[in-house]
Design a protein around this motif. Structure first.
Motif: not given
Length: 418
Positions: A103-108
């Motif tokens: 959730k903190e890092l996203g999907n990248n």
């Protein structure tokens, strides 16, 4: 006529030489098609904690023998794909926690978070507390998740041109399967990531339970993986990571090889250093990895038929969410990372060597390795036809149920077909 022939030969020579140089340049471009960075951060609890790994160990930890770490390696392929390999000196790290980090890092960034599975650290699952109270310290877990997020972000800012090499050594005589004699994956695999002027990281894969210390030990320690990475960092530089492999049911240190009878810190040090020495000796024959970096993952639903785990989840001893537990099933994931001519199985728990080697046969690659306890810890993973065997009595207590192994095998079969 003679001069013309000489001219033609010269032209032909320079043409061939040009082709060779162009191929070398193309090869060099392939060599530097990756970027990489690595780093680490300490994750030792600041207070005495309930320890995981052994049932029946009373009380809390009573000190620190050596610090625990999160170690990170990030690879970026030529197409911009980022994969973060994070090794944790922990008994296990649940998908519940991985999803909070995501959730903190996203999907990248693709996450590949794996625990060394050492048996002398904090209870990060919850099951080593009491029947009514979880052994997890949620403040500590929240702190670990933040440190991992910060580590991945800071490491990702240091990417540099890199080449990746693979070396393999024999682990013959180092470990023993206490359930099925001779059923063992003895290969030690190391990825050496080299920058232009230095070694960035070494990632080591070998399957064996880090339980050099008995349940009587009350000191926090990274066990043999701690000694292993320390030796490699001293000898090779950079950051070293350990990814456990096919350790399930029940692959442990063969203390006879070390001429040691009791479980103690001497076992941990000698075992870790021995693996490091075998890796270092294998590096002159290391092969350059070229090709693409791809990641394929599959979320799978496994029926939860273990009443102990059912109760633990219902009473919140083991944390869960709709994304990890739903309608009587545990939701977990497996995956395959393709790195040039290498394929890495991402296993969400402790898989038996027999099942793991069966899955490896599905993979089309020169190098086939398995990372255990990746992005989850669902316990022992055993084929359904073997699940009821008397020899797996203890493992059944720490497994989701009899269908786990076959469901995961089918998921890998689907991934391997694409």
């Amino acid at each position: 006529m003679k001069s013309f022939v000489v001219f033609v030969l010269k032209v032909s020579f320079f043409f061939v030489l040009t082709i060779i140089l162009l191929k070398c340049c193309d090869s060099e471009k392939t060599n530097i098609s990756f970027k990489a960075a690595a780093g680490s951060i300490e994750i030792t609890p600041s207070e005495n904690v309930i320890m995981g790994g052994y049932f029946g160990r009373e009380g809390r930890s009573e000190g620190v023998h050596d610090n625990l770490y999160a170690r990170c390696l990030i690879l970026e392929s030529s197409d911009g794909k980022h994969v973060a390999f994070v090794s944790l000196d922990l008994i296990g790290f649940l998908r519940y926690d991985v999803l909070e980090i995501k959730k903190e890092l996203g999907n990248n960034i693709e996450l590949c978070i794996f625990s060394t599975h050492q048996h002398s650290g904090p209870d990060t699952i919850g099951i080593w507390g009491t029947l009514s109270k979880s052994g997890r310290n949620e403040n500590y877990m929240m702190g670990i998740r933040k440190k991992i997020v910060d580590l991945i972000k800071s490491t990702n800012e240091k990417l540099e041109t890199a080449s990746i090499y693979v070396a393999q050594a024999s682990g013959n005589g180092l470990s023993v399967n206490h359930r099925v004699a001779g059923e063992i994956d003895e290969t030690i695999t190391a990825l050496l990531i080299k920058g232009e002027n230095r070694n960035i990281a070494t990632l080591v894969n070998f399957g064996c339970h880090p339980e050099s210390l008995s349940g009587k030990n009350k000191l926090l320690t990274a066990d043999f993986p701690g000694y292993l990475v320390k030796k490699l960092e001293k000898e090779l530089g950079g950051t070293a990571l350990f990814a456990n492999g096919l350790l399930g049911a029940m692959v442990s240190i063969d203390r006879k090889t070390l001429n040691l009878k009791e479980k103690n810190f001497e076992v941990a040090e000698k075992f870790g250093n021995e693996i490091a020495q075998r890796i270092i000796a294998s590096l002159p024959s290391a092969k350059l990895i070229t090709g693409n970096l791809t990641v394929r993952k599959k979320v799978i639903s496994v029926p939860l038929e273990n009443p102990l785990f059912q109760t633990a989840i219902e009473s919140k001893i083991i944390p869960a969410s709709e994304a990890t537990s739903n309608k009587g099933c545990v939701l977990t994931e497996d995956g395959i990372i393709s790195l040039g001519e290498m394929k890495i199985m991402l296993v969400p728990g402790e898989m038996t060597p027999g099942l793991g080697m069966k899955i490896k046969k599905l993979l089309n690659a020169n190098y086939k390795i398995a990372f255990g306890l990746v992005n989850d810890e669902i316990g022992y993973i055993i084929l359904s036809e073997d699940f009821s065997l008397p020899l797996y009595k203890n493992e059944r207590i720490k497994s989701l149920g009899p269908f786990t192994g076959n469901i995961i095998y089918q998921a890998f079969k689907e991934l391997a077909a694409h």
